[in-house]
Design an enzyme around this catalytic site. Structure first.
Site, PDB file in Angstrom:
ATOM      1  N   ARG A  71       0.820  -1.226   0.000  1.00  0.00           N
ATOM      2  CA  ARG A  71       0.000   0.000   0.000  1.00  0.00           C
ATOM      3  C   ARG A  71       0.847   1.267   0.000  1.00  0.00           C
ATOM      4  NH1 ARG A  71      -3.893  -0.534   4.708  1.00  0.00           N
ATOM      5  NH2 ARG A  71      -4.820   1.361   3.868  1.00  0.00           N
TER       6      ARG A  71
ATOM      7  N   ARG B   3      26.503  19.330   2.942  1.00  0.00           N
ATOM      8  CA  ARG B   3      26.281  17.917   2.606  1.00  0.00           C
ATOM      9  C   ARG B   3      27.168  17.029   3.476  1.00  0.00           C
ATOM     10  NH1 ARG B   3      27.498  17.909  -3.449  1.00  0.00           N
ATOM     11  NH2 ARG B   3      27.304  15.677  -3.104  1.00  0.00           N
TER      12      ARG B   3
ATOM     13  N   TYR C  66      31.307  26.698  -4.106  1.00  0.00           N
ATOM     14  CA  TYR C  66      31.258  25.252  -3.894  1.00  0.00           C
ATOM     15  C   TYR C  66      32.586  24.770  -3.325  1.00  0.00           C
ATOM     16  CZ  TYR C  66      31.283  20.270  -4.510  1.00  0.00           C
ATOM     17  OH  TYR C  66      31.394  18.922  -4.275  1.00  0.00           O
TER      18      TYR C  66
ATOM     19  N   GLY D 252      -7.040  -5.136  16.441  1.00  0.00           N
ATOM     20  CA  GLY D 252      -7.507  -6.178  17.347  1.00  0.00           C
ATOM     21  C   GLY D 252      -8.029  -5.523  18.617  1.00  0.00           C
TER      22      GLY D 252
END
Ligand code: UD1
Ligand code: MG
Length: 451
Positions: free
Chosen positions: A18, A319, A352, A144
């Site tokens: 699902r 990162r 960077y 249950g």
């Protein structure tokens, strides 16, 4: 008295159809960690506490996650999906070793706490053969139901087998069970499959305990803690609950958050004192933030350590493998990966930094790029303490910039630069006095209509 030993069995053989995903259900993340990782971390650990995980066939990825989080755990394969009791017995060899307490937990209930699992062991010490974790469901459909006689738990009835009167019961089985290890195998082996689904139901252990003249008990908890995840919508709900808890814990620990509802944290984020997190920050797994650090708005941080009084963002991306020393500054539109920045380093704009070490107090100008990848392999850049890299420079790795060296703006640096040297790599500037005026005059003359 010696502490009781335990075996926890986590059932992770679910198909998870699902979820509509090719990722096994228990590997979906909540707060930066897999559902399974949360459950494995809540299980009792340390000397005398064993862990077994039951996986489905073809679930190497699940086994790898188990190994990563709890290398001491043993995995067992349930080849056919014949029910929860059948799944537990896939780990029969582990149960047969005879721990004092057997805990059974589902791999898709990531909000379960260590504390609740410990609470469930207490009645066993006082002579109960079995403890069930119960909760009052807002909508009990599908769960249950716990059948009580007085305050005695006599059975659990699954939805498909329940009468109308039983379906009206709101007290439900959360799915977590604790069994006295001395009786566990005897009880589990008596469970049959004569029910609406033809499955071996673990909840039937409760009625068997009664038949054996033993005692079953219930420990209650809130519904949020036992949310089971079968769909992406439930995954999102669990994330919301978990984020709520993590934000509250961060606030309680003294973190300042201006708009906590916009900050995403991971379950393992750690904070020092006087940390500030501005709105719209996303923190993934493996992040530590030391005293006095400020994370400005719209930053994204994963597997990184942020030193004392460091400043990150706005709009920064850290990162995995990034480490910022004391007082280091990462400014807007800067990305760092596998980078060590020592104390006082400044990387303030549009840069960077990858596979790089930067010594203390170096200054990296706007638009600097470490060119770490040649299309085949990654290479390192090393920048010495106190170096000054002029704006818009490309540092082509592997390359070393010495301590205190200067790099002229706009340089493409391909060779090492010694300490305290200046490296400039660009054509010499030419200047022609009066050129612009002459040029304009020529162009204006050309445009005049010929008489
Ligand atoms: C189960 C309980 C129900 C309880 C509910 C709580 C049973 C029969 N019913 O129902 O009383 O209220 O959880 O969420 O136990 N699994 C296997 N192998 C199998 C079958 C299941 O590993 O053969 C694993 C699943 O991956 C899952 C867990 O056992 O992690 C529970 O199975 P699921 O099918 O979700 O049971 P529920 O119908 O939710
Ligand atoms: Mg379920």
């Amino acid at each position: 008295m010696q502490e009781r030993t335990s075996l926890t069995i986590v059932l992770a053989a679910g198909e998870g159809t699902r979820m509509r995903s090719s990722t096994p259900k228990v590997l979906h993340p909540v707060a930066g960690q897999s559902l399974l990782a949360h459950v494995l971390r809540a299980a009792p650990h340390g000397a005398g506490h064993a862990l077994a995980v039951v996986v489905g066939p073809d679930h190497q990825a699940v086994c790898a996650e188990v190994k990563r989080i709890r290398p001491d755990a043993q995995t067992f394969v349930q080849r056919e999906r014949l029910g929860t009791a059948h799944a537990v017995l896939a780990a029969r060899a582990a149960i047969a070793r005879g721990a004092d307490d057997l805990l059974i937990v589902f791999g898709d209930t990531p909000l379960i706490s260590e504390d609740t699992l410990q609470r469930m062991r207490a009645p066993l010490k006082d002579g109960a053969a079995l403890t069930v974790l119960g909760f009052r469901a807002a909508d009990p459909t599908g769960y249950g139901r716990l059948l009580l006689e007085g305050d005695r738990l006599v059975a659990i009835r699954e939805q498909a087998d329940a009468s109308a009167a039983e379906r009206a019961i709101a007290l439900c089985n959360a799915g977590v069970m604790a069994l006295d290890g001395r009786h566990a195998l005897k009880i589990l082996e008596k469970i049959g499959n004569a029910n609406a689904k033809g499955e071996y139901y673990l909840p039937d252990a409760v009625a068997i305990v009664g038949e054996l003249g033993l005692r079953a008990s219930v420990i209650e908890t809130g519904e949020d803690e036992v949310r089971g995840i079968n769909t992406k919508a439930q995954l999102a709900e669990a994330e919301a609950v978990m984020q709520g808890k993590l934000r509250q814990a961060a606030l309680d620990a003294g973190v300042t958050m201006i708009a906590p509802e916009t900050v995403w944290l991971a379950a393992d984020t750690t904070f020092g004192k006087d940390v500030t997190i501005e709105p719209f920050v996303v923190i993934g797994e493996g992040v530590t933030i030391a005293d006095g650090a400020v994370i400005h708005a719209f930053s994204h941080i994963v597997q990184a350590s942020i030193g004392k009084n460091a400043s990150v963002g706005p709009y920064a991306r850290l990162r995995p493998g990034t480490s910022l020393g004391e007082g280091a500054r990462i400014g807007n539109f800067v990305e760092a990966k596998a980078a060590t920045l020592e104390a006082g380093v400044k990387v303030n704009h549009l840069t960077y930094i990858g596979d790089t070490s930067i010594g203390a107090n170096a200054n990296i100008g706007a638009g600097t790029i470490t060119c770490n990848y040649d299309g085949f392999a990654k290479h390192r850049t090393t920048i010495g303490a106190g170096a000054f890299v002029g704006s818009n420079s490309s540092l082509v790795a592997p390359v070393k910039i010495g301590s205190g060296a200067y790099i002229g703006s706009g340089s493409v640096i391909t060779r090492d630069v010694p300490d305290n040297a200046l490296a400039v790599e660009r054509t010499a500037q030419t200047v022609r006095e009066g050129w612009a005026a002459r040029y304009r005059e020529m162009k204006t003359r050309d445009r005049k209509p010929k008489s």
